[in-house]
Design an enzyme around this catalytic site. Structure first.
Site, PDB file in Angstrom:
ATOM      1  N   LYS A  75       0.802  -1.236   0.000  1.00 54.21           N
ATOM      2  CA  LYS A  75       0.000   0.000   0.000  1.00 54.21           C
ATOM      3  C   LYS A  75       0.829   1.278   0.000  1.00 54.21           C
ATOM      4  CE  LYS A  75      -4.481  -1.568   1.537  1.00 54.21           C
ATOM      5  NZ  LYS A  75      -4.263  -2.926   2.108  1.00 54.21           N
ATOM      6  N   GLU A  93     -10.049   6.142   4.622  1.00 56.55           N
ATOM      7  CA  GLU A  93     -10.586   5.050   5.422  1.00 56.55           C
ATOM      8  C   GLU A  93      -9.533   3.958   5.495  1.00 56.55           C
ATOM      9  OE1 GLU A  93     -11.090   5.358   2.188  1.00 56.55           O
ATOM     10  OE2 GLU A  93     -10.319   3.398   1.574  1.00 56.55           O
ATOM     11  N   SER A 123       1.519  -9.679  -0.981  1.00 55.63           N
ATOM     12  CA  SER A 123       1.190  -8.256  -0.805  1.00 55.63           C
ATOM     13  C   SER A 123       1.614  -7.675   0.535  1.00 55.63           C
ATOM     14  CB  SER A 123      -0.305  -8.031  -1.029  1.00 55.63           C
ATOM     15  OG  SER A 123      -1.070  -8.873  -0.189  1.00 55.63           O
TER      16      SER A 123
END
Ligand SMILES: *Cc1c(COP(=O)(O)O)cnc(C)c1O
Length: 410
Positions: free
Chosen positions: A99, A121, A387
């Protein structure tokens, strides 16, 4: 180099309105549309700017620690006795997940657009931590909206956000998870869209976010493709990634879209079973519909509203999916697979025991599916996007599923 190469490629989708076929677009109130147009205009201009590209490149190398390695799972592959399994190690990206790739891009954009505050969020807390990290790096304020259920489940990430200086806003209505957190963050953003910017945590939301987040994540695929060619001398047969909103999957898929012999598999969480409410497999069981400002394939209840969803991995429990995934699946370029809780937990422990790598529960879905592929395709090479790392999940797993730790069939 990476971004420059990316911009030389001719992208067919999305079109200028953000549509991937019939999916995507922007279905939002006019006051919000104005802000999205500003972001789109700013991004389109800056993505071609030498300074912007140079700064992002330097951040990736010196701050994030990129490129992340490509790793051959020798032990695991031999144990399974099938295809060869490789991991793209996004768990080794700074903050422990992919991310940060789009958060640093979004925060850099905010800086260039003169914004003072980042709003978002978060589900598992990974996006919140990544954005709080980016805010600290750029000296920006940061406000993170998070469901109360997720706050309790993902405590270490909440602590991290607070240490990094972010304000964490608990969301206590509805199921108190990701979907409600998105609504709450949008509301906060609309109160001050001039000084703040809404940073979406995946390839979802109104145009230009599905495209922009994909472009910021593309670095994963470009690196992985180069590394694979260098290590093996040919491309992988299969590329596998878990799909919540779909950003890590689009990141790695985007570099292989033109390689028709490479099969691309998005893996959705089957949770406890196929009953509505027990999974979050939007593409597998959903129908076309608009939610959170974009058209895609979503899970609906009897009234046509977003259905309740469940996944053992907080980062995957979202009732819709990035529009590009809906599009790629509709034209047959990608395959949608699933992994349930049990297979996922098995993969979580198997990767930990065989390779010394504790995966995030989200990523463990991709590992579980990759292991299935390896069993079924003994001569294949399988590239899995790992990930994120599983440190955030260890207490939850041992408290709730401690019996898996006692098994010895890994
Ligand atoms: C958030 C998260 C995901 C799911 O998000 P995508 O946008 O689908 O990639 C997957 N893995 C990890 C580790 C995450 O933190």
């Amino acid at each position: 180099m990476l971004e420059e190469i990316a911009h030389k490629r001719t992208e067919k989708v999305p079109d200028s309105k953000g549509f991937f076929g019939s999916f995507g677009g922007s279905f939002i109130p006019p006051e919000l549309q104005k802000q999205m147009d500003e972001i789109n205009f700013g991004y389109t201009r800056l993505s071609k700017s030498h300074d912007f590209i140079q700064e992002l490149r330097s951040i990736r190398k010196h701050f994030q620690g990129r490129p992340t390695p490509l790793y051959y799972c020798k032990n695991l592959s031999e144990k399974i006795g099938g295809g060869r399994i490789y991991l793209k190690r996004e768990d080794l990206n700074h903050t422990g997940a992919h991310k940060l790739n789009h958060c640093m891009g979004e925060a850099l954009l905010a800086k260039y657009l003169g914004k003072k505050k980042l709003i978002a969020e978060t589900g598992a807390g990974q996006h919140g931590v990544a954005l709080a990290t980016a805010a600290a790096y750029f000296g920006l304020e940061c406000e993170i909206h998070m469901g109360a259920v997720d706050i309790a489940k993902e405590h270490p990430n909440v602590t991290r956000m607070k240490i990094l200086g972010a304000k964490v806003v608990p969301v206590t209505h509805g199921l108190q998870t990701l979907k409600e957190a998105v609504d709450s963050a949008f509301e906060a953003y609309l109160k001050d869209p001039i000084n703040s910017i809404y940073c979406i945590g995946s390839v979802v939301g109104p145009h230009p976010f599905p495209k922009m987040v994909r472009e910021f994540q593309r670095v994963v695929g470009i690196e992985a493709r180069e590394q694979f060619l260098e290590m093996i001398g040919e491309l992988p047969d299969h590329v596998v990634a878990c799909v919540g909103g779909g950003s890590n999957a689009m990141g790695i898929f985007s570099a292989f879209l033109e390689d028709k012999d490479v099969q691309l598999h998005g893996v959705e969480p089957m949770g406890k079973g196929a009953k509505l409410g027990e999974h979050a497999a939007s593409l597998s069981y959903g129908h076309e519909g608009i939610m959170h400002g974009f058209n895609s394939i979503m899970l609906k209840d009897e009234k046509g509203e977003p259905a309740p969803v469940y996944s053992i991995a907080s980062g995957l429990d979202y009732p819709s999916v990035g529009p590009e995934h809906a599009y790629l699946n509709s034209i047959g370029r990608t395959t949608v697979g699933t992994a349930g809780d049990d297979e996922t937990l098995h993969a979580f422990f198997q990767l930990s025991r065989r390779e010394g790598i504790i995966p995030a529960l989200e990523s463990a879905h991709a590992v579980a599916y990759g292991i299935k592929l390896a069993r079924e395709n003994p001569n294949a090479s399988i590239l899995i996007n790992l990930s994120g790392r599983g440190d955030k999940d260890i207490d939850f797993v041992m408290e709730k599923y401690g019996e898996y730790a006692d098994r010895d069939d890994y």
